[in-house]
Design a protein around this motif. Structure first.
Motif, PDB file in Angstrom:
ATOM      1  N   THR A  45     -29.096  42.002 -72.489  1.00  0.00           N
ATOM      2  CA  THR A  45     -27.938  41.434 -71.778  1.00  0.00           C
ATOM      3  C   THR A  45     -26.829  42.449 -71.290  1.00  0.00           C
ATOM      4  O   THR A  45     -27.101  43.848 -71.566  1.00  0.00           O
ATOM      5  CB  THR A  45     -26.942  40.608 -72.534  1.00  0.00           C
ATOM      6  N   ASP A  46     -25.955  41.945 -70.401  1.00  0.00           N
ATOM      7  CA  ASP A  46     -24.769  43.145 -70.151  1.00  0.00           C
ATOM      8  C   ASP A  46     -23.784  43.079 -71.127  1.00  0.00           C
ATOM      9  O   ASP A  46     -23.814  42.399 -72.380  1.00  0.00           O
ATOM     10  CB  ASP A  46     -24.069  42.551 -68.535  1.00  0.00           C
ATOM     11  N   GLN A  47     -22.611  43.638 -70.954  1.00  0.00           N
ATOM     12  CA  GLN A  47     -21.768  43.801 -71.893  1.00  0.00           C
ATOM     13  C   GLN A  47     -20.656  42.809 -71.956  1.00  0.00           C
ATOM     14  O   GLN A  47     -19.702  42.792 -72.738  1.00  0.00           O
ATOM     15  CB  GLN A  47     -20.798  45.113 -71.671  1.00  0.00           C
ATOM     16  N   TYR A  48     -20.802  41.668 -71.344  1.00  0.00           N
ATOM     17  CA  TYR A  48     -19.930  40.339 -71.518  1.00  0.00           C
ATOM     18  C   TYR A  48     -19.801  40.124 -73.017  1.00  0.00           C
ATOM     19  O   TYR A  48     -20.581  39.983 -73.794  1.00  0.00           O
ATOM     20  CB  TYR A  48     -20.580  39.142 -70.905  1.00  0.00           C
ATOM     21  N   PRO A  49     -18.591  39.968 -73.433  1.00  0.00           N
ATOM     22  CA  PRO A  49     -18.297  39.701 -74.841  1.00  0.00           C
ATOM     23  C   PRO A  49     -19.039  38.507 -75.652  1.00  0.00           C
ATOM     24  O   PRO A  49     -19.140  38.693 -76.928  1.00  0.00           O
ATOM     25  CB  PRO A  49     -16.786  39.647 -75.086  1.00  0.00           C
ATOM     26  N   GLY A  50     -19.292  37.697 -74.799  1.00  0.00           N
ATOM     27  CA  GLY A  50     -19.642  36.391 -75.513  1.00  0.00           C
ATOM     28  C   GLY A  50     -21.232  36.301 -75.995  1.00  0.00           C
ATOM     29  O   GLY A  50     -21.356  35.673 -76.749  1.00  0.00           O
ATOM     30  N   TYR A  51     -21.884  37.668 -75.661  1.00  0.00           N
ATOM     31  CA  TYR A  51     -23.263  37.847 -76.189  1.00  0.00           C
ATOM     32  C   TYR A  51     -23.057  38.688 -77.540  1.00  0.00           C
ATOM     33  O   TYR A  51     -24.180  38.749 -78.221  1.00  0.00           O
ATOM     34  CB  TYR A  51     -23.951  38.763 -75.108  1.00  0.00           C
ATOM     35  N   LYS A  52     -21.852  39.371 -77.707  1.00  0.00           N
ATOM     36  CA  LYS A  52     -21.886  40.167 -79.164  1.00  0.00           C
ATOM     37  C   LYS A  52     -22.486  39.378 -80.119  1.00  0.00           C
ATOM     38  O   LYS A  52     -22.986  40.025 -81.095  1.00  0.00           O
ATOM     39  CB  LYS A  52     -20.169  40.397 -79.286  1.00  0.00           C
ATOM     40  N   VAL A 108     -26.425  46.926 -71.401  1.00  0.00           N
ATOM     41  CA  VAL A 108     -26.124  47.680 -70.374  1.00  0.00           C
ATOM     42  C   VAL A 108     -24.660  47.480 -69.762  1.00  0.00           C
ATOM     43  O   VAL A 108     -24.210  46.489 -69.823  1.00  0.00           O
ATOM     44  CB  VAL A 108     -26.873  47.699 -69.292  1.00  0.00           C
ATOM     45  N   ASP A 109     -23.833  48.282 -69.295  1.00  0.00           N
ATOM     46  CA  ASP A 109     -22.473  48.122 -69.186  1.00  0.00           C
ATOM     47  C   ASP A 109     -22.246  48.342 -67.629  1.00  0.00           C
ATOM     48  O   ASP A 109     -22.055  49.604 -67.257  1.00  0.00           O
ATOM     49  CB  ASP A 109     -21.584  49.150 -69.992  1.00  0.00           C
ATOM     50  N   HIS A 110     -22.435  47.130 -66.988  1.00  0.00           N
ATOM     51  CA  HIS A 110     -22.394  47.385 -65.462  1.00  0.00           C
ATOM     52  C   HIS A 110     -20.783  47.895 -65.147  1.00  0.00           C
ATOM     53  O   HIS A 110     -20.845  48.441 -63.868  1.00  0.00           O
ATOM     54  CB  HIS A 110     -22.423  45.910 -64.928  1.00  0.00           C
ATOM     55  N   ALA A 111     -19.736  47.684 -65.713  1.00  0.00           N
ATOM     56  CA  ALA A 111     -18.387  48.273 -65.415  1.00  0.00           C
ATOM     57  C   ALA A 111     -18.390  49.691 -65.330  1.00  0.00           C
ATOM     58  O   ALA A 111     -17.754  50.352 -64.522  1.00  0.00           O
ATOM     59  CB  ALA A 111     -17.641  47.713 -66.259  1.00  0.00           C
ATOM     60  N   ARG A 112     -19.368  50.137 -66.037  1.00  0.00           N
ATOM     61  CA  ARG A 112     -19.562  51.866 -66.174  1.00  0.00           C
ATOM     62  C   ARG A 112     -20.503  52.356 -64.976  1.00  0.00           C
ATOM     63  O   ARG A 112     -20.997  53.497 -65.421  1.00  0.00           O
ATOM     64  CB  ARG A 112     -19.712  52.300 -67.433  1.00  0.00           C
ATOM     65  N   GLY A 113     -21.233  51.409 -64.628  1.00  0.00           N
ATOM     66  CA  GLY A 113     -21.969  51.794 -63.416  1.00  0.00           C
ATOM     67  C   GLY A 113     -23.591  52.039 -64.110  1.00  0.00           C
ATOM     68  O   GLY A 113     -24.394  52.735 -63.800  1.00  0.00           O
ATOM     69  N   GLN A 114     -23.728  51.510 -65.199  1.00  0.00           N
ATOM     70  CA  GLN A 114     -24.934  51.676 -66.226  1.00  0.00           C
ATOM     71  C   GLN A 114     -25.642  50.260 -65.765  1.00  0.00           C
ATOM     72  O   GLN A 114     -25.256  49.099 -66.149  1.00  0.00           O
ATOM     73  CB  GLN A 114     -24.509  51.565 -67.570  1.00  0.00           C
ATOM     74  N   TYR A 115     -26.923  50.447 -65.214  1.00  0.00           N
ATOM     75  CA  TYR A 115     -27.754  49.354 -64.883  1.00  0.00           C
ATOM     76  C   TYR A 115     -29.168  49.244 -65.410  1.00  0.00           C
ATOM     77  O   TYR A 115     -29.623  48.232 -65.783  1.00  0.00           O
ATOM     78  CB  TYR A 115     -28.082  49.174 -63.478  1.00  0.00           C
ATOM     79  N   VAL A 116     -29.551  50.356 -65.851  1.00  0.00           N
ATOM     80  CA  VAL A 116     -30.728  50.734 -66.471  1.00  0.00           C
ATOM     81  C   VAL A 116     -30.875  51.941 -67.653  1.00  0.00           C
ATOM     82  O   VAL A 116     -30.258  52.998 -67.142  1.00  0.00           O
ATOM     83  CB  VAL A 116     -32.088  50.846 -65.462  1.00  0.00           C
ATOM     84  N   VAL A 117     -31.121  51.474 -68.706  1.00  0.00           N
ATOM     85  CA  VAL A 117     -31.267  52.629 -69.733  1.00  0.00           C
ATOM     86  C   VAL A 117     -32.541  52.281 -70.638  1.00  0.00           C
ATOM     87  O   VAL A 117     -32.890  51.568 -71.384  1.00  0.00           O
ATOM     88  CB  VAL A 117     -30.159  52.409 -70.926  1.00  0.00           C
ATOM     89  N   GLY A 118     -33.439  53.217 -70.266  1.00  0.00           N
ATOM     90  CA  GLY A 118     -34.888  52.945 -70.664  1.00  0.00           C
ATOM     91  C   GLY A 118     -35.520  51.517 -70.157  1.00  0.00           C
ATOM     92  O   GLY A 118     -35.403  51.163 -69.060  1.00  0.00           O
ATOM     93  N   ALA A 119     -35.592  50.858 -71.387  1.00  0.00           N
ATOM     94  CA  ALA A 119     -36.319  49.522 -71.198  1.00  0.00           C
ATOM     95  C   ALA A 119     -35.245  48.392 -71.075  1.00  0.00           C
ATOM     96  O   ALA A 119     -35.316  47.246 -70.905  1.00  0.00           O
ATOM     97  CB  ALA A 119     -37.285  48.969 -72.370  1.00  0.00           C
ATOM     98  N   ILE A 120     -33.760  48.891 -71.275  1.00  0.00           N
ATOM     99  CA  ILE A 120     -32.888  48.107 -71.298  1.00  0.00           C
ATOM    100  C   ILE A 120     -32.271  47.858 -69.687  1.00  0.00           C
ATOM    101  O   ILE A 120     -31.937  48.761 -69.304  1.00  0.00           O
ATOM    102  CB  ILE A 120     -31.990  48.480 -72.355  1.00  0.00           C
ATOM    103  N   HIS A 121     -32.490  46.540 -69.409  1.00  0.00           N
ATOM    104  CA  HIS A 121     -31.741  46.264 -68.134  1.00  0.00           C
ATOM    105  C   HIS A 121     -31.710  44.632 -68.003  1.00  0.00           C
ATOM    106  O   HIS A 121     -32.404  44.142 -68.661  1.00  0.00           O
ATOM    107  CB  HIS A 121     -32.423  46.986 -66.682  1.00  0.00           C
ATOM    108  N   THR A 122     -31.035  44.321 -66.986  1.00  0.00           N
ATOM    109  CA  THR A 122     -30.946  42.789 -66.572  1.00  0.00           C
ATOM    110  C   THR A 122     -31.683  42.417 -65.077  1.00  0.00           C
ATOM    111  O   THR A 122     -31.326  41.349 -64.723  1.00  0.00           O
ATOM    112  CB  THR A 122     -29.681  42.125 -66.780  1.00  0.00           C
TER     113      THR A 122
END
Length: 199
Positions: free
Chosen positions: A105-112, A123-137
């Motif tokens: 998921t993204d960093q939206y707090p509702g998913y915590k 992944v933290d879209h607010a920090r420009g983070q979209y793909v980290v290895g296999a982690i993305h949306t």
């Protein structure tokens, strides 16, 4: 086709969309979950339907939709009343298997709260983070893009009342497309898919 009127054709199309609303097995493997909002700009709506303003997201008056997709698999999407944590968690528990290998998921707090029940990574879209290895949306965001292009380019507008039917249509189209690709890659799948397609 001699339907007689636009209203009759519209009604028949909705009956087909209702038939496409079917339960899907829980998603497994690597699954992505994301939410989106559908609707026109507040300034273009009637004054009593403008919500809280803004161009998108919470408070914009747009219709929230949450979706989940299994990589190289099915997509499940639902129109929801809101995107608070309880709503999102209930959707994930309904749509995603506990045996999932990774939930992105993204960093939206509702998913915590998903951290407790699933192997959850963000992944933290607010920090420009979209793909980290296999982690993305990216996969579920691609589905949102196709759905919104359908809204703008084909249907032009749709009411919140009937939006679940349009979501079901695009969900079915995505599954149908995945199955078609499976036929090309695995001929032995063809007979089973043909039986599914003619139901």
């Amino acid at each position: 086709m001699g339907f007689g009127s636009y209203q009759t054709a519209w009604s028949m199309c909705h009956k087909v969309r209702v038939a496409l609303m079917e339960d899907i097995d829980k998603l497994g493997g690597i699954v992505e979950v994301d939410e989106t909002f559908v609707g026109g700009l507040a300034k273009n709506r009637h004054w009593d339907k403008r919500g809280g303003g803004g161009t998108g997201g919470i408070g914009s008056g747009k219709t929230p939709i949450v979706g989940a997709v299994s990589r190289k698999g099915n997509v499940v999407a639902r129109v929801v009343a809101n995107v608070n944590s309880a709503t999102l968690i209930a959707f994930v528990r309904e749509a995603v298997s506990h045996k999932v290998s990774l939930l992105c998921t993204d960093q939206y707090p509702g998913y915590k709260p998903l951290d407790k029940d699933f192997p959850h990574a963000t992944v933290d879209h607010a920090r420009g983070q979209y793909v980290v290895g296999a982690i993305h949306t990216q996969t579920i965001e691609g589905f949102w893009s196709i759905f919104k292009r359908g809204v703008v380019g084909t249907f032009h507008k749709m009411s919140r009342k009937y939006m679940p039917l349009y979501v079901a249509e695009f969900q079915f189209a995505d599954i149908f497309g995945t199955a078609s690709q499976e036929v090309l890659e695995n001929p032995s799948f063809g007979t089973r898919f043909h039986e599914f397609a003619i139901l």
